[in-house]
Design an enzyme around this catalytic site. Structure first.
Site, mmCIF file in Angstrom:
data_model
loop_
_atom_site.group_PDB
_atom_site.id
_atom_site.type_symbol
_atom_site.label_atom_id
_atom_site.label_comp_id
_atom_site.label_asym_id
_atom_site.label_seq_id
_atom_site.Cartn_x
_atom_site.Cartn_y
_atom_site.Cartn_z
ATOM 1 N N LEU A 34 8.028 1.510 5.943
ATOM 2 C CA LEU A 34 9.041 0.457 6.050
ATOM 3 C C LEU A 34 10.437 0.906 5.608
ATOM 4 C CD1 LEU A 34 8.537 -3.278 5.431
ATOM 5 C CD2 LEU A 34 10.630 -2.186 4.743
ATOM 6 N N THR A 84 0.865 -1.178 0.000
ATOM 7 C CA THR A 84 0.000 0.000 0.000
ATOM 8 C C THR A 84 0.905 1.233 0.000
ATOM 9 O OG1 THR A 84 -0.179 -0.075 2.407
ATOM 10 C CG2 THR A 84 -1.915 -1.192 1.145
ATOM 11 N N THR A 133 1.437 4.367 1.522
ATOM 12 C CA THR A 133 2.155 4.942 2.671
ATOM 13 C C THR A 133 3.081 3.913 3.300
ATOM 14 O OG1 THR A 133 0.369 6.499 3.073
ATOM 15 C CG2 THR A 133 1.885 6.115 4.894
ATOM 16 N N CYS A 134 2.614 2.697 3.430
ATOM 17 C CA CYS A 134 3.416 1.638 4.049
ATOM 18 C C CYS A 134 4.686 1.371 3.237
ATOM 19 C CB CYS A 134 2.606 0.356 4.174
ATOM 20 S SG CYS A 134 1.045 0.555 5.065
ATOM 21 N N THR A 135 4.533 1.346 1.917
ATOM 22 C CA THR A 135 5.638 1.002 1.024
ATOM 23 C C THR A 135 6.606 2.161 0.820
ATOM 24 O OG1 THR A 135 4.253 -0.630 -0.099
ATOM 25 C CG2 THR A 135 6.179 0.165 -1.297
#
Length: 168
Positions: A62, A54, A56-58
């Site tokens: 992280l 997704t 923001t996560c990517t």
């Protein structure tokens, strides 16, 4: 919800342990389990994301943990884990795409058993995701929580690598 001073709930997560063979996209790896019991006597950073692959996560959550790996190690962190409710193979693939190697271990709580026990899940049905992890970070020292950072809105703030490093 877990709070500073709490002992974390006991649980198991799915994982495909990193190995150099996983650099080949055609290799799936062998799934296994990692237990919170293995964190006894260790300083662990655990951060949660609503979903692998997704935006923001990517892009924002992280990668800074990978980049700051040596800083975390210099502050006594034994291991960094990223948890989401995606299945074990998706978490492994996401880690491989982002080149986490052995710096950040991507783990799965696909049943949300641990995330629910820690009160770190949320219902994102309104955006078509169903029940997912909250965006959060914990510092766990010998199974006790010493830092909790939970996002109250979009973006990465108290759950980000920079914020966690500042609390170590």
């Amino acid at each position: 919800m877990v709070a500073v001073g709490d002992v974390i709930p006991s649980g198991e997560f799915g994982v495909v342990p990193w190995s150099p063979e996983l650099e080949d996209a055609a290799v799936c790896g062998v799934p296994s389990k990692v237990s919170t019991d293995s964190w006894k006597g260790k300083k662990i950073v655990l951060f949660g994301v609503p979903g692998a692959f997704t935006p923001t996560c990517t892009a924002n959550h992280l990668p800074p943990y990978i980049e700051a790996y040596e800083q975390f190690k210099s502050k006594g962190v034994d291991a960094i884990y990223c948890v989401a409710s995606n299945d074990t193979f998706v978490m492994s693939a996401w880690g491989r795409v982002l080149k986490t190697t052995d710096k950040v271990t991507t783990i799965s709580d696909s049943t949300l058993a641990w995330l629910d026990a820690a009160d770190l899940s949320q219902d994102l049905s309104k955006v078509g995701f169903g029940k997912r992890a909250k965006r959060f970070a914990l510092v766990i020292d010998d199974l006790k929580v010493t830092y909790v950072g939970i996002e109250s809105g979009p973006g990465v703030g108290p759950s980000g690598a920079e914020a966690v490093l500042a609390k170590l």
